[in-house]
Design an enzyme around this catalytic site. Structure first.
Site, short mmCIF file in Angstrom:
data_model
loop_
_atom_site.label_atom_id
_atom_site.label_comp_id
_atom_site.label_asym_id
_atom_site.label_seq_id
_atom_site.Cartn_x
_atom_site.Cartn_y
_atom_site.Cartn_z
N HIS A 277 -2.59 -4.48 -21.15
CA HIS A 277 -3.05 -3.14 -21.75
C HIS A 277 -3.53 -1.70 -20.95
CE1 HIS A 277 -2.36 -5.64 -25.54
NE2 HIS A 277 -1.43 -4.60 -26.01
N CYS B 191 -10.27 -6.22 -28.28
CA CYS B 191 -8.94 -6.77 -28.94
C CYS B 191 -9.21 -7.63 -30.19
CB CYS B 191 -8.25 -7.89 -28.07
SG CYS B 191 -7.77 -7.76 -26.15
C1 CIR Z 1 -0.75 -11.01 -26.80
O1 CIR Z 1 -0.51 -11.36 -26.18
O2 CIR Z 1 -0.54 -10.00 -27.24
C2 CIR Z 1 -2.24 -11.95 -27.20
N1 CIR Z 1 -2.20 -13.27 -26.47
C3 CIR Z 1 -3.16 -10.97 -26.25
C4 CIR Z 1 -3.32 -9.87 -27.12
C5 CIR Z 1 -5.04 -8.21 -26.58
N2 CIR Z 1 -4.94 -7.45 -27.34
C6 CIR Z 1 -5.61 -6.76 -26.22
O3 CIR Z 1 -6.00 -6.56 -24.74
N3 CIR Z 1 -6.05 -5.21 -27.32
#
Ligand code: CIR
Length: 253
Positions: free
Chosen positions: A161, A248
């Site tokens: 991201h 997140c």
């Molecule tokens: C995913 O793969 O969507 C989750 N395991 C991790 C999301 C992390 N979110 C972020 O960096 N904003």
């Protein structure tokens, strides 16, 4: 100043969530302790914390940041790019309605994860990633530019991201790792450079008088303290195992 945050407790289903890391299986009890400590850190920053109960249906839904982009004036409900996460917004939308009259939407075929959106004062940077496609990024840019904001779309080369590798501390100072160390889109900002071995700590959050950083990165902590910021460290190992960082785990507005 942020006044409000939204977080969501991880459920047992978290263990079946998405990950690309090879850091091993998260330990559920430790995960809950780390989430509690995260909430305590937010409270220390003088914000309200609205804690949503765990959702067993959506294993990754503790990563609330991906479901919305929040501004002082309006919230944008995203269309998260991973199939298993797309319907997380059905649980977030009613909560956002408690706080916002004005809600906008990213619509298919556009996809967008909030983790790909970085606000730097009145300028938003929107990453194109595995999760956020060009259509989703363009929709958000339009929404923002129709308000008083500027927006720049940044195609990512390596990071998962956008905010995996960049954060804004305020005062024209960004934290940059990897592909963002010398990225032309961010050349106008002062930078704290995070070397590859400390890359995970580039995902940190400025919340009012503090910067919350992951525990275990003394060099990053020193750089922030030397730049005049007070830091709070939070242990993040069980979230890191599933590709999650500090930003997140909350929406902040
Ligand atoms: C995913 O793969 O969507 C989750 N395991 C991790 C999301 C992390 N979110 C972020 O960096 N904003």
């Amino acid at each position: 100043m942020f006044k409000q945050t939204i977080v969501k407790k991880p459920g047992r289903s978290y263990l079946n969530g998405l990950t690309t890391s090879d850091l091993g299986e998260p330990v559920f009890d430790k995960l809950l302790v780390q989430h509690e400590a995260y909430i305590e850190a937010l409270k220390k920053c003088n914000v309200e914390v609205r804690e949503l109960s765990a959702s067993e249906e959506f294993p990754d839904s503790t990563f609330v940041e991906d479901t919305a982009v929040v501004t002082p004036e309006f919230a944008v409900v995203t269309n998260p790019g991973a199939n298993s996460r797309a319907d997380e917004i059905t649980e977030m939308e009613p909560v956002l309605k408690e706080f916002y009259k004005d809600i906008r939407y990213i619509n298919a075929p556009g996809t967008l994860d909030g983790g790909d959106v970085l606000q730097v004062d009145d300028h938003f940077y929107i990453g194109i990633s595995e999760r956020t496609n060009e259509e989703g990024a363009k929709q958000l840019k339009q929404i923002l530019e129709n308000s008083q904001y500027k927006a720049t779309i940044v195609p990512l080369k390596e990071f998962f991201h956008l905010k995996t590798g960049i954060a804004y501390l305020g005062d024209n100072l960004i934290v940059a790792a990897g592909e963002f160390m010398n990225h032309p889109d961010f050349s106008q900002y002062e930078k704290i450079i995070i070397p590859d071995e400390d890359e995970y700590s580039a995902n940190c959050i400025r919340v009012n008088d503090f910067v919350i950083i992951p525990e275990g990165y003394p060099a990053t902590k020193k750089k922030m303290n030397d730049a005049g910021y007070q830091t709070i460290e939070v242990e993040m190992s069980e979230f890191q195992k599933h590709d999650g960082g500090l930003s997140c785990l909350s929406l902040r507005f």
